[in-house]
Every structure is written in C-alpha cells, then in structure tokens.
Design a protein around this motif. Structure first.
Motif, short mmCIF file in Angstrom:
data_model
loop_
_atom_site.label_atom_id
_atom_site.label_comp_id
_atom_site.label_asym_id
_atom_site.label_seq_id
_atom_site.Cartn_x
_atom_site.Cartn_y
_atom_site.Cartn_z
N LYS A 157 0.78 -1.35 0.11
CA LYS A 157 0.04 -0.04 -0.10
C LYS A 157 0.76 1.20 0.00
N GLU A 158 2.00 1.20 0.79
CA GLU A 158 2.84 2.23 0.90
C GLU A 158 3.91 2.43 -0.46
N ASN A 159 3.72 1.38 -1.41
CA ASN A 159 4.80 1.45 -2.32
C ASN A 159 4.18 1.47 -3.78
N MET A 160 2.61 1.33 -3.68
CA MET A 160 1.85 1.32 -4.95
C MET A 160 0.73 2.21 -4.96
N ALA A 161 0.30 2.55 -6.17
CA ALA A 161 -1.00 3.26 -6.04
C ALA A 161 -2.14 2.38 -5.52
N ALA A 162 -3.13 3.25 -5.08
CA ALA A 162 -4.27 2.78 -4.41
C ALA A 162 -5.04 1.64 -5.25
N TYR A 163 -5.02 1.98 -6.48
CA TYR A 163 -5.90 0.93 -7.29
C TYR A 163 -4.94 -0.30 -7.81
N LYS A 164 -3.78 -0.38 -7.50
CA LYS A 164 -2.68 -1.28 -7.99
C LYS A 164 -2.37 -2.49 -6.73
N TYR A 165 -2.31 -1.90 -5.64
CA TYR A 165 -1.70 -3.02 -4.69
C TYR A 165 -2.64 -4.03 -4.40
N PRO A 166 -1.87 -5.41 -3.97
CA PRO A 166 -2.76 -6.63 -3.85
C PRO A 166 -3.74 -6.39 -2.52
N ARG A 167 -4.92 -6.83 -2.31
CA ARG A 167 -5.71 -6.94 -1.44
C ARG A 167 -5.64 -8.03 -0.70
N THR A 168 -5.49 -9.13 -1.31
CA THR A 168 -5.17 -10.47 -0.62
C THR A 168 -3.67 -10.98 -1.07
#
Length: 511
Positions: free
Chosen positions: A479-490
C-alpha cells in the motif's frame, strides 16, 4: 532446395569427429548423430512416410530427440514435437489434429509414464499408423509398449539422400498452449526455422575454444529447438543435454562440461541464484553468453545474476508463431535490462490497437510482427489464422511500450490485464514491485472476480528462505509502495507455483 536438416549435415561433413551431444557419460560425434538420423529417414521411407507427411515426437531432452527430429526432416516429412507432460487423451488430440502418420515416443520412467500415455493416445487415433518406442534403456530392442526404435532401425542404411524441400514447405508444427480453447498447431516452414537459426547464430559471439551449449530448455518447445539445438548444431557446438531442470544439477554440469552458452526462462535463473546464495553452490566460470526469454525477467534477478556471474542476461522475445525469436538485446548495441531489445535482422515490429491501427510514440499497444520468422498459419484453422494475421503482420497478444531508441518493453499479456474499478492494472508491474521486497522470493499476481470492482488484485507469493512475513505486513508494505488501485488486497503464501514444462508460471492454474 532448402531443408532445415542442413544445420546437422554441414557440421557432420565439416567436423565429423567433433562431439555433438553430451548426455551423462555419453559423447556422440556429429557423424554418428547424422548417421542415425539417416537411418531414421530410411525407416520412415520404408514405412511409406515421405514428403509432406506429419510425424509426431514425444521425447524429453535425450539424444533420441535430435536423431528423430533430423531424420523426419531428411525424409521431407514434418516434425510435430509434443510436450512430454501430455496425458494420453491430449496426445490423441494432437495426433488427430496434426494428421500425424507416426509417433515416436519415449518409453518413460515410473515418474513419467510417457510410453503408456503415448500408446493410449496412438491407439485412440485412427489415422496414425506407426508407433515407435524410444526405450529408456540404451539400445534395448524390446519394449512392453511396442516396437523399439533400435529393432526397427536394424538393417537400415546410414546413408540417405535428403529429400528436396522448398523454402515454404512445412518443417515443424509447434502446438501453442493457448490459454483459451484447444491448442493450435503453428506451421513453420524450412525457411522460417532456418533463417531464425542463422540470425541467432550471427547474434551471439562464438567462444574461442568452441561453444558448449546447455540444453535444459525442453527441445519440444521452439525456444530450446531453435536457440539451443538448431543454432548449436549450425555452429558445430557441443550440446550438453539435461532432461529436467534442477538448479543444482544445472550448475554442476555447467562447471563440469565448461558450458559457454545458457538459455533459460526467468524462473531457471531465479532458481540457480537461490541455490548459489542458500547452499553456496559453485558459480560456473566458463559461461560467456546467457539469454532469457519466455517471460519477462524481474529486474532483481537480472541485477543479481550480473553481480553473481559477472555477465548480464540478454533478454529476448518471441513466440511459437515466430520461429520463435523476434527481438533481442543484441550485442554491439547497449543492453537495456528489463526490455526485450530491438527486432532481429529482417524482422519488423510495431504497436497496434484492437483494430490493427498503428500506435505511435511510446504506446502502450499490442506488439505486431512481420518478417521471415512468421508462421504460415495455424494448421487447418483458417479462421484462427485470420484473427491474428493481417497483410503479413502477426498480432501477438502482448502489450508493450517502446522507448525513443526503439527498445520494446513488455508489460503483459493482453488477456492477463486486470481491470479494477475501471483502472487497467498490469500484473507484471505489481510483481516487479513485490519482487523488490527482501522477504519475497517469487510472485504471481492475477485478478480475481469482485462484486463491486469487477476484479480484485491477488498475489501468490513464495517467501524468501527463513522469512516469516505475514499477509497483513506485505499488504501494508504494498500500500505504501503502489498506487491505491494497484496494490494486492489479498496475499496467499505458497511453497511452490505451478509451472509449464518450460518453466513459465501457469497463472490459469492459480485462478
């Protein structure tokens, strides 16, 4: 007259005593490989198989592969190489789809009962008339599965006048493991395969004391076939065969045999580096060319390899439909890690949109390719061919960008793209970021169905040795290293990831 078997015949004529193939303690000179291939050609002709007929070959990286491959070509017939991982039902599909008249099949081992599967596939296929077993025991003349190749070759002459084939005659039908529908057979001509081999030979420097190639990529795949076997034989190199990839075995054989040329897929490089760092395996000193293809190499792997081996990995790109090499980071031009380089000699590339319109500038767009390496079409599939061909151009399904110097960088398969809440997310980009985390050893990212966003992003991760990182920790870091729509949620941790025979991660099995 143009026949791909020239790559073997010329070297056998010029250096008959030079070692062509090393397998374990076996050392086979060019003259012998050529002689056995001639016997295979005589056998085929004696069974009524000749120009234009299709002959299937299911065999791992053993000397048999080259004997049979070139024997089929010499007879003017077409080679249909089959993956050794196919089940009986799948073998039957390929035999029927390609109109194969004969099947040469390795007897197999308890772990890989290929002989039984091949026999089942052969018996289920009406038009396939001949079944030859390649015994697991050297020179065995009997097999429980059927006629042994050594019994069949008894009394066959080791001289044969190679059948004249035209440049456009089909040399090989390579089945592509389509992610959708049944596999399709890409028809590649003698000219396709021979020119691709010759360009590969020109692209890579020769070693002063002669070249030694490690043949661990499956020869039934286009990458191993063209870049290792055919290019190696064209330049009179020695091909050291390993039937299956194990990082420790590969490193040991490289050191023992003085391997100068290695070609692999990114997961092979990753596995060898992991072995060196974890177990202190010896780094081979003779390697002077390392090439990668089949998938994009993570930058972490490229940097680690150069630091560890003292040479860079040259990345290239191609598909079964392009014989396979289409572009490469070529020596004599700056290498740009993380790119697939520039088109090889005689080949053009461009970026297009869904309607075949050319995309200018950096893109992104889908790669289209035109040149001497493009297949004739998919065997007996005019509609499927028409979908991917237009005015000599072949559309690849791979999405890329192009920099100001003309270097292409693939970001993903068009069909792997994730659309999350209206945003396009390329899994490869997310994988690159995750791979930079010290606790992540290998990762595959894909989209999973989601009620409100359409798709959600999920990462399958192999942890680094000794790591105990949790799902929450890795997601928070992402979450800190990627845009909000890109980072994995699981995140799902795995001990291993499913792979194809050639070492590509099988995302469809994770879905």
């Amino acid at each position: 007259m143009l026949n791909l078997s020239t790559v073997l015949e010329d070297s056998a004529r010029n250096a008959p005593d030079k070692t062509a193939i090393v397998f374990g303690d076996m050392r086979l000179p060019y003259s012998m490989v050529d002689n056995v291939a001639n016997q295979v050609a005589n056998l085929l002709v004696s069974r009524g198989i000749g120009k234009g007929d299709k002959v299937a070959l299911a065999c791992p990286n053993l000397p048999y592969f080259s004997f049979i491959y070139f024997g089929i070509l010499k007879a003017g017939a077409t080679v249909v190489p089959l993956s050794v991982l196919l089940q009986g039902r799948e073998i039957a599909y390929h035999l029927a789809d390609s109109d194969a008249k004969a099947l040469f099949c390795f007897e197999g081992t308890p772990e890989l009962p290929l002989g039984a599967r091949g026999k089942a596939g052969f018996e289920a296929t009406e038009g396939c008339e001949h079944f030859f077993v390649l015994p697991a025991t050297a020179l065995a003349t009997e097999s429980e599965h059927g006629e042994s190749i050594w019994a069949a070759l008894g009394g066959m002459s080791s001289e044969f006048a190679t059948v004249q084939t035209a440049p456009d005659d089909t040399a090989v039908i390579l089945y592509t493991s389509g992610t959708t529908g049944q596999p399709k057979g890409a028809e590649l001509s003698h000219q396709n395969m021979l020119l691709n081999t010759m360009v590969c030979d020109k692209m890579f420097p020769r070693s002063d004391g002669g070249d030694v190639y490690l043949g661990v990529l499956p020869l039934f795949h286009s990458f191993g076939q063209t870049v290792i076997q055919n290019t190696g034989f064209l330049r009179g190199a020695t091909m050291v065969l390993l039937p299956r990839f194990d990082p420790g075995d590969a490193l040991a054989v490289m050191s023992k045999e003085g391997v100068t040329f290695f070609a692999g897929v990114p997961t092979m490089y990753w596995a060898m580096l992991t072995k060196i760092h974890a177990d202190g395996a010896e780094v081979p000193s003779t390697l002077n060319v390392a090439v990668a293809g089949g998938a994009a190499s993570p930058l972490e792997v490229l940097n680690d390899f150069e630091k560890t081996f003292g040479i860079g990995i040259l990345e290239g790109y191609g598909l079964s439909e392009t014989s396979p090499v289409a572009s490469f980071n070529q020596l004599g031009r700056p290498t740009k890690p993380g790119t697939i380089g520039t088109p090889i000699w005689g080949v053009e590339m461009k970026l297009i949109d869904a309607d075949w319109n050319t995309v200018g500038g950096e893109g992104p767009g889908e790669i289209a390719i035109r040149g001497h390496n493009i297949m004739k079409g998919y065997y007996n599939r005019p509609e499927a061919t028409a979908e991917v061909m237009n005015d000599g151009w072949f559309r690849t399904g791979d999405i890329a960008t192009r920099d100001a110097d003309g270097y292409y960088s693939i970001f993903d398969r068009a069909k792997d793209m994730i659309i999350r809440g209206g945003f396009n997310v390329y899994p490869r980009e997310v994988e690159e970021v995750l791979m930079s985390h010290p606790d992540v050893s290998l990762v595959a990212v894909l989209g999973v169905p989601h009620e409100s966003h359409g798709e959600e992003i999920k990462a399958y991760v192999i942890r680094s040795a000794g790591s105990a990182i949790t799902e929450d920790e890795l997601i928070a870091w992402s979450k800190e290293n990627m845009a909000a729509y890109k980072y994995p949620r699981t995140v799902e941790f795995r001990d291993e990831l499913p792979m194809t025979a050639s070492g590509k991660i099988l995302k469809r099995e994770l879905r």
